[in-house]
Design a protein around this motif. Sequence first.
Motif, PDB file in Angstrom:
ATOM      1  N   LEU A 163       5.953   5.111  -4.839  1.00  0.00           N
ATOM      2  CA  LEU A 163       6.817   5.558  -3.749  1.00  0.00           C
ATOM      3  C   LEU A 163       6.187   6.679  -2.935  1.00  0.00           C
ATOM      4  O   LEU A 163       6.330   6.707  -1.717  1.00  0.00           O
ATOM      5  N   ALA A 164       5.541   7.622  -3.617  1.00  0.00           N
ATOM      6  CA  ALA A 164       5.114   8.818  -2.916  1.00  0.00           C
ATOM      7  C   ALA A 164       3.853   9.405  -3.523  1.00  0.00           C
ATOM      8  O   ALA A 164       3.646   9.349  -4.729  1.00  0.00           O
ATOM      9  N   GLU A 214      -4.614   6.033   1.500  1.00  0.00           N
ATOM     10  CA  GLU A 214      -3.185   6.187   1.225  1.00  0.00           C
ATOM     11  C   GLU A 214      -2.520   4.827   1.045  1.00  0.00           C
ATOM     12  O   GLU A 214      -1.668   4.656   0.167  1.00  0.00           O
ATOM     13  N   ALA A 215      -2.897   3.868   1.874  1.00  0.00           N
ATOM     14  CA  ALA A 215      -2.317   2.527   1.771  1.00  0.00           C
ATOM     15  C   ALA A 215      -2.647   1.898   0.421  1.00  0.00           C
ATOM     16  O   ALA A 215      -1.787   1.269  -0.213  1.00  0.00           O
ATOM     17  N   ARG A 222      -2.940  -1.759   5.161  1.00  0.00           N
ATOM     18  CA  ARG A 222      -3.643  -0.708   5.907  1.00  0.00           C
ATOM     19  C   ARG A 222      -2.915  -0.431   7.224  1.00  0.00           C
ATOM     20  O   ARG A 222      -2.536  -1.347   7.946  1.00  0.00           O
ATOM     21  N   GLY A 223      -2.694   0.835   7.502  1.00  0.00           N
ATOM     22  CA  GLY A 223      -1.995   1.222   8.720  1.00  0.00           C
ATOM     23  C   GLY A 223      -0.492   1.147   8.631  1.00  0.00           C
ATOM     24  O   GLY A 223       0.200   1.347   9.631  1.00  0.00           O
ATOM     25  N   TYR A 248       5.499   9.188   1.850  1.00  0.00           N
ATOM     26  CA  TYR A 248       6.355   8.205   1.193  1.00  0.00           C
ATOM     27  C   TYR A 248       6.166   6.839   1.847  1.00  0.00           C
ATOM     28  O   TYR A 248       6.032   6.739   3.079  1.00  0.00           O
ATOM     29  N   ALA A 249       6.194   5.790   1.037  1.00  0.00           N
ATOM     30  CA  ALA A 249       6.124   4.426   1.563  1.00  0.00           C
ATOM     31  C   ALA A 249       7.418   4.129   2.314  1.00  0.00           C
ATOM     32  O   ALA A 249       8.498   4.087   1.724  1.00  0.00           O
ATOM     33  N   ALA A 250       7.331   3.933   3.616  1.00  0.00           N
ATOM     34  CA  ALA A 250       8.527   3.755   4.431  1.00  0.00           C
ATOM     35  C   ALA A 250       9.277   2.469   4.117  1.00  0.00           C
ATOM     36  O   ALA A 250      10.472   2.367   4.376  1.00  0.00           O
TER      37      ALA A 250
END
Length: 262
Positions: A163-164, A214-215, A222-223, A248-250
Amino acid sequence: MSTVTTIATAHGPAATDSLADLVVLDKASPVPLYFQVAQQLEAAVEGGKLPPGTRLDNEIELADQLGVSRPTMRRAMEFLVDKGLIVRRRGVGTRVVQSRVRRPLELTSLYDDLKNAGQEPTTTVLSNTIEPATAAVAEALGLAEGTPVAVVVRLRSARNQPLARMCNYLPAALLEISTEALESQGLYQLIRAAGVRLHAATQVIGARNATAAEARLLEESRGAAVLTMERVAYDDHGTPVEYGTHIYAATRYSFQLSLLTG
């Protein structure tokens, strides 16, 4: 008078519960029908009665089953799409996806919020070091540049989904935090256990696109969009005790605000 109607057909081994009693419409209620449908479907998703992967019938069939107009059904489905509870794709249809974790904006840790919501939080400590404070960190914590600070970087997951990524800075003199403790408890739990009384915080929320690293960490494309948060927490004397920069993953996370009129 209320009517109970079957609203969807689920496919796959995960859908074991009967869907016949999920929606109860009260057509005499002042609450719009689309909102009644959307709320009860949302509750079914969040409660696990419509698990991720469940396929829903199309809007025409659902509208016929419920005895509502197609525009009413379409509006209910759009409500659920906007909340990230269902996805609609050409050739695949409408399916339930993993519900997002919604976090109230309070002075609590993500670990505590997830645990209280039954989300089975787990933590991977990516690094736990003592470093000289950079100019930005020193300013946030009210320290001289170069003062030793604890730098903790963690990956927080729920239900085995990342998640984060959280990066937190604390004055090194405040307390000593072991990696083992960070993996089993929330940071604010540890701060409070050290006798620090957290009192207030300033917080900035934003959004941007994830970097490639991060991805990969969040298991996103990606992105992909990520939510960002910067927070400075203060003790009951008004002294900064923690500075955090989180992403955080939106697709799986959102912030929830309660607003009151003055």
